[in-house]
Design an enzyme around this catalytic site. Structure first.
Site, PDB file in Angstrom:
ATOM      1  N   ASP A  30       0.738  -0.995  -0.121  1.00  0.00           N
ATOM      2  CA  ASP A  30       0.187  -0.140   0.226  1.00  0.00           C
ATOM      3  C   ASP A  30       0.756   1.158   0.388  1.00  0.00           C
ATOM      4  O   ASP A  30       2.180   1.611   0.773  1.00  0.00           O
ATOM      5  CB  ASP A  30      -1.017  -0.205   0.952  1.00  0.00           C
ATOM      6  CG  ASP A  30      -2.387   0.939   1.053  1.00  0.00           C
ATOM      7  OD1 ASP A  30      -2.959   0.538   1.272  1.00  0.00           O
ATOM      8  OD2 ASP A  30      -1.768   2.061   1.705  1.00  0.00           O
ATOM      9  N   ILE A  31       0.715   1.724  -0.803  1.00  0.00           N
ATOM     10  CA  ILE A  31       1.649   3.433  -0.873  1.00  0.00           C
ATOM     11  C   ILE A  31       1.538   3.994   0.276  1.00  0.00           C
ATOM     12  O   ILE A  31       1.908   5.223   0.276  1.00  0.00           O
ATOM     13  CB  ILE A  31       1.002   4.044  -1.938  1.00  0.00           C
ATOM     14  CG1 ILE A  31       1.739   5.052  -2.989  1.00  0.00           C
ATOM     15  CG2 ILE A  31      -0.692   5.213  -1.485  1.00  0.00           C
ATOM     16  CD1 ILE A  31       1.566   5.624  -3.933  1.00  0.00           C
ATOM     17  N   ASN A  86     -12.960  -3.104   2.916  1.00  0.00           N
ATOM     18  CA  ASN A  86     -14.132  -2.375   2.779  1.00  0.00           C
ATOM     19  C   ASN A  86     -15.134  -2.221   1.259  1.00  0.00           C
ATOM     20  O   ASN A  86     -14.117  -2.445   0.329  1.00  0.00           O
ATOM     21  CB  ASN A  86     -12.873  -0.492   2.972  1.00  0.00           C
ATOM     22  CG  ASN A  86     -12.362  -0.557   4.072  1.00  0.00           C
ATOM     23  OD1 ASN A  86     -12.478  -0.699   4.967  1.00  0.00           O
ATOM     24  ND2 ASN A  86     -11.475   0.380   3.637  1.00  0.00           N
ATOM     25  N   HIS A  99     -10.024  -5.327  -3.005  1.00  0.00           N
ATOM     26  CA  HIS A  99      -8.911  -5.519  -2.178  1.00  0.00           C
ATOM     27  C   HIS A  99      -8.833  -6.125  -1.290  1.00  0.00           C
ATOM     28  O   HIS A  99     -10.161  -5.684  -0.342  1.00  0.00           O
ATOM     29  CB  HIS A  99      -7.340  -4.422  -2.503  1.00  0.00           C
ATOM     30  CG  HIS A  99      -8.296  -3.504  -1.747  1.00  0.00           C
ATOM     31  ND1 HIS A  99      -9.290  -2.548  -2.912  1.00  0.00           N
ATOM     32  CD2 HIS A  99      -8.579  -2.897  -0.954  1.00  0.00           C
ATOM     33  CE1 HIS A  99      -9.771  -1.278  -3.003  1.00  0.00           C
ATOM     34  NE2 HIS A  99      -9.389  -1.256  -1.278  1.00  0.00           N
TER      35      HIS A  99
HETATM   36  P1  5GP Z   1      -9.761   1.351   0.035  1.00  0.00           P
HETATM   37  O1  5GP Z   1     -10.136   2.926   0.776  1.00  0.00           O
HETATM   38  O2  5GP Z   1     -10.310   1.509  -0.928  1.00  0.00           O
HETATM   39  O3  5GP Z   1     -10.246  -0.132   1.244  1.00  0.00           O
HETATM   40  O4  5GP Z   1      -7.977   1.275  -0.276  1.00  0.00           O
HETATM   41  C1  5GP Z   1      -7.392   1.551  -1.028  1.00  0.00           C
HETATM   42  C2  5GP Z   1      -5.822   1.667  -0.378  1.00  0.00           C
HETATM   43  O5  5GP Z   1      -5.400   1.847  -1.713  1.00  0.00           O
HETATM   44  C3  5GP Z   1      -5.520   2.744   0.471  1.00  0.00           C
HETATM   45  O6  5GP Z   1      -5.183   2.520   1.104  1.00  0.00           O
HETATM   46  C4  5GP Z   1      -4.216   3.619  -0.255  1.00  0.00           C
HETATM   47  O7  5GP Z   1      -3.283   4.119   0.363  1.00  0.00           O
HETATM   48  C5  5GP Z   1      -4.170   2.544  -1.390  1.00  0.00           C
HETATM   49  N1  5GP Z   1      -3.502   3.244  -2.893  1.00  0.00           N
HETATM   50  C6  5GP Z   1      -4.626   4.591  -3.562  1.00  0.00           C
HETATM   51  N2  5GP Z   1      -3.629   4.501  -4.908  1.00  0.00           N
HETATM   52  C7  5GP Z   1      -2.670   3.754  -4.778  1.00  0.00           C
HETATM   53  C8  5GP Z   1      -1.270   3.588  -5.662  1.00  0.00           C
HETATM   54  O8  5GP Z   1      -1.060   4.700  -6.828  1.00  0.00           O
HETATM   55  N3  5GP Z   1      -0.534   2.487  -5.251  1.00  0.00           N
HETATM   56  C9  5GP Z   1      -0.570   1.270  -4.002  1.00  0.00           C
HETATM   57  N4  5GP Z   1       0.694   1.120  -3.871  1.00  0.00           N
HETATM   58  N5  5GP Z   1      -2.099   2.388  -3.274  1.00  0.00           N
HETATM   59  C10 5GP Z   1      -2.461   2.992  -3.380  1.00  0.00           C
END
Ligand code: 5GP
Ligand code: ZN
Length: 111
Positions: A30-31, A86, A99
């Site tokens: 995760d970034i 989520n 994811h």
């Molecule tokens: P969500 O909120 O949809 O459950 O999680 C999305 C996740 O994707 C977040 O934890 C966010 O930090 C991660 N994320 C968003 N954009 C990128 C990206 O371009 N690269 C990576 N490796 N993670 C990302």
């Protein structure tokens, strides 16, 4: 869904720190990590979220579930890890490609 961020990562069109890959899924860091190890495990197939799952996805999902502990062990998380998924806006989902957050490294009791 060619413009989906995680589809692009799955296809290698956007760089990511990939730690695991097979025919079903890919795992990358995760970034914005919330734990010492914070991976995102995604199916290559574009599925928006758990609401979007169909019966035909059952075998794929089962194989990915079986893969999660394998990835965790490879990351040194032999004593425990957390998975979070989520679903939908009110579930805190920001990227609409299914994811599993895989979190670990140190105790997560206080998180
Ligand atoms: P969500 O909120 O949809 O459950 O999680 C999305 C996740 O994707 C977040 O934890 C966010 O930090 C991660 N994320 C968003 N954009 C990128 C990206 O371009 N690269 C990576 N490796 N993670 C990302
Ligand atoms: Zn996608």
């Amino acid at each position: 869904m060619s413009d989906c961020l995680f589809c692009k990562i799955s296809r290698g069109e956007i760089p990511a720190d990939v730690v695991y890959k097979d025919d079903d899924c890919i795992a990358f860091r995760d970034i914005s990590p919330k734990a010492p190890v914070h991976l995102l495990v995604i199916p290559h197939k574009h599925i928006e979220n758990l609401y979007d799952l169909r019966k035909e996805d059952a075998d794929l999902m089962a194989r990915i579930l079986l893969t999660l502990p394998k990835i965790a062990r490879q990351q040194g998380l032999g004593s425990g890890f957390r998975t979070v998924t989520n679903t939908g806006h009110d579930g805190g989902q920001e990227v609409f490609h299914l994811h599993f957050h895989l979190l670990g490294g140190g105790s997560l009791h206080s998180l």
